[in-house]
Design a protein around this motif. Sequence first.
Motif: not given
Length: 564
Positions: A178-181, A207-210, A322-331
Amino acid sequence: MNKKLVDDKILSADDYRQSGNKYFKSNDFAAAVDEYSSGIKLEPHNVTLLSNRAEAYLRLNQFVKAINDVEIALKHEPDHLKASFRKGKALCGLKRYQDAINILKDLNLKMQNSTDDSIKRSTEKSLKHAEMLNFESQHGKYNYTQIIDEFCEKIKINKYSENWICGTGPRLDHADFLIDDIEIRSVKGKGRGWVAKRDIPEGTLLMVSKAFEVVFGNEAPLSYRSIDFISKTMNTATHSELAARIAQKLIVKSDLCQEVNELYAGPEIENLDEDLPCSVDVKRIEKIIKYNFFEATDQWDVIRSIKEGSRLTKDSGAGLWILPSYFNHSCVDINVERLVIGDMMFIRTCRPIWSGNELILNYCSPMKSYEERFYALGLHGIINCSCRLCDLDRSESNEVKLRRANILETLGPQLTSTLFNTNFNPSLINELTKLIDELKDLRKEYLDLEFQSYELKSSLATAYVRAGNLHKSLLVVKEIYEFVKTAQLSQCTSDAAYQIASRYARLGQMKEAKEWWDVALKEIAEPIKGKFSEEGTKWREEALYLAEKLLPNMVSGAKNKGLL
């Protein structure tokens, strides 16, 4: 020696050790744990039993329990090599990579004069692996060639049983990053989301998430999919299996409950109370999956070619990251994109991002109709997407909607169905052109949102080829490439670039053909490993290797056309 009477037979701790070993060799690690535990009850300080049970716990990914056992063993026998080795492996499992490195380095020194070559080699191998994991997690630097090799080997299935040939399948042994930015913040109207803390360049690995847990299409007990479009819920064997596995994992590892329970579970589920973070609520888990699941496989040739009709190719599976689940969507207007390799999700920026900007990805393709997107997003609990494309779709008059639907659902398919008839009719070109022009005219002020003419344009390019007009076909494909490139549709850009290269090759313009083949290679490889910084031959070798692994059909076609 302490002994226990069972069915008129006196069993010793060593009997339980031998019984546990038999279960272990048959890969029944839970039963092995039970047998070793029975022996440990008789001899609580039996170092061999403790070390063996630790190994069984390792196979069950119960790393805390493994560490507890080896620490007791090492307390009684500090120089027990296998216990030290297993402690290093358990620390790796807990992502305490530097601690694992320290343990394994110390063990490696002790092993210099050892005659046990097996554990010596295993220690050296585990030390290198721990150092790799530590480097990945600290710096976000990955050997993508190695990862793709590992994935292509582990994705193989038995053609008769559809079971994995390699153990647990394409679950890869690499570290999270996970990048600190970036950080999770409250986002107005959206709950929580990822936001940039500072400016971030295009192509940056964020980020890279397993996967917390993943179920591939061939792992579910059944293969069916039922979508209730009214309640917008999906019921699949894959999702049911995923919920069951997550629940089982949380029962065993209660310390992980909070990170799962904190994920969005829909408006119908109340907020967390004080007791819920450590509880296992199956209904809540099912809701969390509904709103946060991602498909588990990208449709590369290497997957498509596994077996026609295989459940792995028919059902892309599902996972919870887990962490990618916090990205919101836009088409549309996304600024990050995801790539799934096995159980690992890589997320990179696809545009420059400024400090304070929210990071957005899409959960479904803008190529789909509004109705298809509406239902697909509804499965994720997104009832009203407010992106530019959805706003436009909703705002258009009924007359425009009906005309577009008639073109896209009736007239277009009728024309394209004749594209490969034995007797090609050149008038098809004019008819396709008229439909494309009409779609453009209906959205003349929003041409950057005219995604659904993509299929018709592709058909038009093919029609020009059939008519022998390669120059016109080339112009159409270049228009397609520019559109999908601007829209950040990386799944389409590599194919469009390859089609341009193919047409140049057919025209005998090999210099231009090879230049566009290089573009295609970069479009394939850069979403995986980021922007290439070298302009020599090294980048091309690496990109070609990745393409050969993931898109062998395209590479084979390129060879036949003289592009390689």
